[in-house]
Design a protein around this motif. Structure first.
Motif, PDB file in Angstrom:
ATOM      1  N   MET A 171       0.837  -1.382  -0.012  1.00 35.85           N
ATOM      2  CA  MET A 171       0.600   0.510   0.012  1.00 35.85           C
ATOM      3  C   MET A 171       0.739   1.499  -0.125  1.00 35.85           C
ATOM      4  O   MET A 171       1.578   1.565   1.081  1.00 35.85           O
ATOM      5  CB  MET A 171      -0.615  -0.090   0.859  1.00 35.85           C
ATOM      6  N   SER A 172       0.537   2.419  -0.956  1.00 35.34           N
ATOM      7  CA  SER A 172       1.397   3.768  -1.159  1.00 35.34           C
ATOM      8  C   SER A 172       0.660   4.410   0.356  1.00 35.34           C
ATOM      9  O   SER A 172      -0.748   4.004   1.033  1.00 35.34           O
ATOM     10  CB  SER A 172       0.620   3.979  -2.259  1.00 35.34           C
ATOM     11  N   GLY A 173       1.654   5.053   0.273  1.00 39.55           N
ATOM     12  CA  GLY A 173       1.341   6.047   1.734  1.00 39.55           C
ATOM     13  C   GLY A 173       2.192   5.698   2.845  1.00 39.55           C
ATOM     14  O   GLY A 173       3.036   4.772   3.098  1.00 39.55           O
ATOM     15  N   LEU A 174       1.723   5.991   4.072  1.00 36.98           N
ATOM     16  CA  LEU A 174       2.485   6.545   5.303  1.00 36.98           C
ATOM     17  C   LEU A 174       1.032   5.454   5.941  1.00 36.98           C
ATOM     18  O   LEU A 174       0.128   5.738   6.279  1.00 36.98           O
ATOM     19  CB  LEU A 174       2.263   7.343   5.993  1.00 36.98           C
ATOM     20  N   THR A 175       1.590   4.275   7.033  1.00 38.57           N
ATOM     21  CA  THR A 175       0.700   3.103   7.512  1.00 38.57           C
ATOM     22  C   THR A 175       1.448   3.667   8.729  1.00 38.57           C
ATOM     23  O   THR A 175       3.077   3.197   9.163  1.00 38.57           O
ATOM     24  CB  THR A 175       0.281   2.046   6.690  1.00 38.57           C
ATOM     25  N   ILE A 176      -0.153   3.528   9.775  1.00 34.40           N
ATOM     26  CA  ILE A 176       0.819   3.753  11.233  1.00 34.40           C
ATOM     27  C   ILE A 176      -0.121   2.108  11.791  1.00 34.40           C
ATOM     28  O   ILE A 176      -1.119   1.853  12.526  1.00 34.40           O
ATOM     29  CB  ILE A 176       0.492   4.244  12.013  1.00 34.40           C
ATOM     30  N   ASP A 177       1.040   1.298  12.079  1.00 36.93           N
ATOM     31  CA  ASP A 177       0.188  -0.343  12.280  1.00 36.93           C
ATOM     32  C   ASP A 177       0.181  -0.485  13.744  1.00 36.93           C
ATOM     33  O   ASP A 177       1.768  -0.986  14.404  1.00 36.93           O
ATOM     34  CB  ASP A 177       1.094  -1.104  11.190  1.00 36.93           C
ATOM     35  N   HIS A 178      -0.905  -0.430  14.712  1.00 40.84           N
ATOM     36  CA  HIS A 178      -0.917  -0.738  15.687  1.00 40.84           C
ATOM     37  C   HIS A 178      -0.006  -0.543  16.741  1.00 40.84           C
ATOM     38  O   HIS A 178       0.680  -1.134  17.574  1.00 40.84           O
ATOM     39  CB  HIS A 178      -1.121  -2.140  16.014  1.00 40.84           C
ATOM     40  N   ILE A 179       0.519   0.580  17.150  1.00 40.83           N
ATOM     41  CA  ILE A 179       1.609   1.366  17.850  1.00 40.83           C
ATOM     42  C   ILE A 179       0.897   1.932  18.832  1.00 40.83           C
ATOM     43  O   ILE A 179      -0.177   2.349  19.197  1.00 40.83           O
ATOM     44  CB  ILE A 179       2.289   2.774  17.074  1.00 40.83           C
ATOM     45  N   SER A 180       1.748   1.476  20.219  1.00 42.31           N
ATOM     46  CA  SER A 180       1.708   1.728  21.177  1.00 42.31           C
ATOM     47  C   SER A 180       2.980   2.060  21.936  1.00 42.31           C
ATOM     48  O   SER A 180       4.284   1.482  21.583  1.00 42.31           O
ATOM     49  CB  SER A 180       1.241   0.782  22.408  1.00 42.31           C
TER      50      SER A 180
END
Length: 249
Positions: free
Chosen positions: A1-10
């Motif tokens: 996927m293009s762009g910026l992905t924030i994935d399950h950040i803690s």
């Protein structure tokens, strides 16, 4: 996927209070996203982690599908304080990110001057920061962030200390620059009206979580009329409700 992905950040600091809790989000290419929320809700930590300036305890940041392990190289940063070098001229401050590694070329110097012209501060090219107003210093900081023509721009309350009129002028200038360079932007603000005016999408954060997202369906380019439209007020009411924890219909 293009762009910026924030994935399950803690994330938490030194085992203390958790500042981000299982955050998921996606910033598409060329989009302008704003984060709003009360002080301490996790906005700045979110921005630092999303940009690679800080590593999350849990989760990943992906840029065009690739994990981000260090500060994003193709990015510019603008913070609440312009942090200009007082002993360097305005032009030298704009060129500083390049001069840190090597001598700037004539082409890059011309680009810096062109950015100062776009930011309407070319008359101060050879002035020093202490000779400038707060708004003028902010314009220099934005020009410095753009000197490498970045794809991504991260801004943490860059206009918070400015008067209302200067702030609105800089919002317009920033939008014009972002549209011209087709940049992807993540912008923190406490000001709901500012978020609505500049953004394509607004995130509301509370206690380390994204509690509401709103697509801003106002026409572009944004104008003075935009600020006083009925839809602008409707969006302001929706976001205010979300900040107060009122369920948004």
């Amino acid at each position: 996927m293009s762009g910026l992905t924030i994935d399950h950040i803690s994330h938490s600091y030194d085992g203390g209070k958790t500042v981000l809790q299982g955050v998921n989000y996606h910033v598409g290419d060329g989009e302008f996203h704003c984060l709003v929320g009360r002080s301490g809700c996790g906005k700045t930590s979110f921005l630092k982690i999303a940009s690679g300036l800080m590593k999350a305890e849990v989760g990943h940041i992906l840029l065009d599908g690739q994990q981000v392990l260090k500060p994003i190289a193709d990015a510019g940063f603008v913070f609440q304080s312009p942090t200009l070098l007082e002993w360097k001229t305005v032009l030298e401050n704009v060129l500083f990110p390049i001069e840190l590694k090597r001598k700037s070329t004539l082409e890059e110097q011309d680009r810096a001057k062109a950015l100062l012209e776009l930011m309407k501060i070319e008359q101060h090219t050879y002035s020093f920061p202490l000779q400038l107003s707060g708004g003028q210093q902010s314009r220099v900081a934005i020009a410095r962030a753009l000197i490498k023509n970045p794809q991504y721009l991260f801004l943490d309350e860059p206009f918070a200390a400015l008067d209302a009129i200067t702030r609105e002028e800089l919002q317009d200038d920033l939008l014009a620059l972002c549209a011209h360079h087709q940049m992807t932007v993540l912008f923190i603000t406490h000001d709901i009206a500012e978020a609505i005016y500049v953004a394509d999408h607004v995130l509301v954060m509370e206690e380390g979580k994204i509690v509401h997202t709103e697509t801003i369906d106002l026409p572009k380019p944004r104008t003075l009329d935009t600020r006083y439209s009925s839809r602008f007020n409707e969006l302001g009411f929706v976001l205010r409700q979300a900040l107060e924890g009122v369920p948004v219909k």
